[in-house]
Scaffold this active site. Structure first.
Site, PDB file in Angstrom:
ATOM      1  N   GLU A 193       0.771  -1.351   0.096  1.00  0.00           N
ATOM      2  CA  GLU A 193      -0.056  -0.013  -0.035  1.00  0.00           C
ATOM      3  C   GLU A 193       0.684   1.258   0.048  1.00  0.00           C
ATOM      4  OE1 GLU A 193      -2.809   2.471   3.279  1.00  0.00           O
ATOM      5  OE2 GLU A 193      -2.756   0.455   3.202  1.00  0.00           O
ATOM      6  N   ARG A 202       0.867  10.234   0.367  1.00  0.00           N
ATOM      7  CA  ARG A 202       1.233  11.597   1.530  1.00  0.00           C
ATOM      8  C   ARG A 202       2.442  12.246   0.906  1.00  0.00           C
ATOM      9  NH1 ARG A 202       1.277   7.932   7.192  1.00  0.00           N
ATOM     10  NH2 ARG A 202      -0.686   6.820   6.860  1.00  0.00           N
ATOM     11  N   LYS A 236     -10.973  -1.301   6.809  1.00  0.00           N
ATOM     12  CA  LYS A 236      -9.715  -1.033   7.365  1.00  0.00           C
ATOM     13  C   LYS A 236     -10.410  -0.617   8.770  1.00  0.00           C
ATOM     14  CE  LYS A 236      -6.000   2.291   7.259  1.00  0.00           C
ATOM     15  NZ  LYS A 236      -5.166   3.053   6.289  1.00  0.00           N
TER      16      LYS A 236
END
Length: 210
Positions: free
Chosen positions: A44, A48, A132
């Site tokens: 993943e 960012r 999640k």
């Protein structure tokens, strides 16, 4: 052609999903290859940094064997851009109606973020059964998910946030946890130094946690 995956399939690939911050797209391919050598078949890449989407493009092109996702998807445009870059799944830290709709528009499997019972139930009403749990440790940890398994046994989770190699087995022992997300597999100092052997070793340890 890559196998078409569903959200539940994502939870079964590896016991740990590496949650990766890429500051330099040149690191993307050797990092992904190191994880694969260590037995981790999923990654993943978090959105960012400015390097994230280029990194996803390079991994998708050069390391097609790894199941590649985009994380920290927090805006509708992130979903479309991640899909265009080659991501095969999406992960959100939390979920709004707009974000859920945008993610579903891509056709990619999604692990939407939830941190409370009400959020999990609301997503279940939308047909979501693989989620999640974030931020895992501050939100109640393995004890919270164990308790949630009683009233909501049909939901399964990838808890992420504050999990370590020491705490991961507590989560993985729960029937409603398929895998955990962890940043410890790709420590920043190892990535910046190009120490792919260290990352491979961490990946091999993580692959043996199940």
């Amino acid at each position: 052609m890559s196998k078409v995956l569903g959200a539940h399939d994502l939870l079964e690939i590896s016991p740990v999903v590496p949650v990766v911050v890429v500051d330099d797209e040149a690191h993307a391919v050797p990092l992904a290859k190191a994880l694969l050598r260590g037995g981790i078949g999923i990654i993943e890449v978090t959105l960012r940094t400015p390097a994230a989407l280029p990194a996803i493009e390079r991994i998708a092109e050069e390391v097609p064997e790894i199941v590649l996702g985009a994380g920290t998807v927090t805006a509708p445009e992130h979903a479309a851009k991640s899909a265009a870059a080659g991501a095969r799944f999406l992960v959100t830290p939390g979920t709004t109606d707009t974000l859920l709709a945008a993610a579903r528009d891509t056709g990619l499997p999604l692990l939407p973020g939830a941190a409370t019972v009400s959020e999990a139930m609301r997503l279940a009403e939308q047909g979501v059964e693989a989620l999640k749990f974030f931020p895992a440790e501050p939100s109640g940890g393995a004890g919270f998910l164990k308790a949630l398994g009683g009233p909501l046994p049909h939901l399964r989770f990838c808890p992420t946030g504050g999990i370590t190699p020491e705490s991961a087995p507590k989560y993985l022992a729960l029937p409603n946890v398929g895998c955990v997300g962890g940043s410890w597999l790709t420590p920043k100092e190892a990535v910046l130094a190009g120490d792919w052997g260290a990352i491979e070793a961490l990946a091999r340890e993580a692959a043996g946690l199940r």
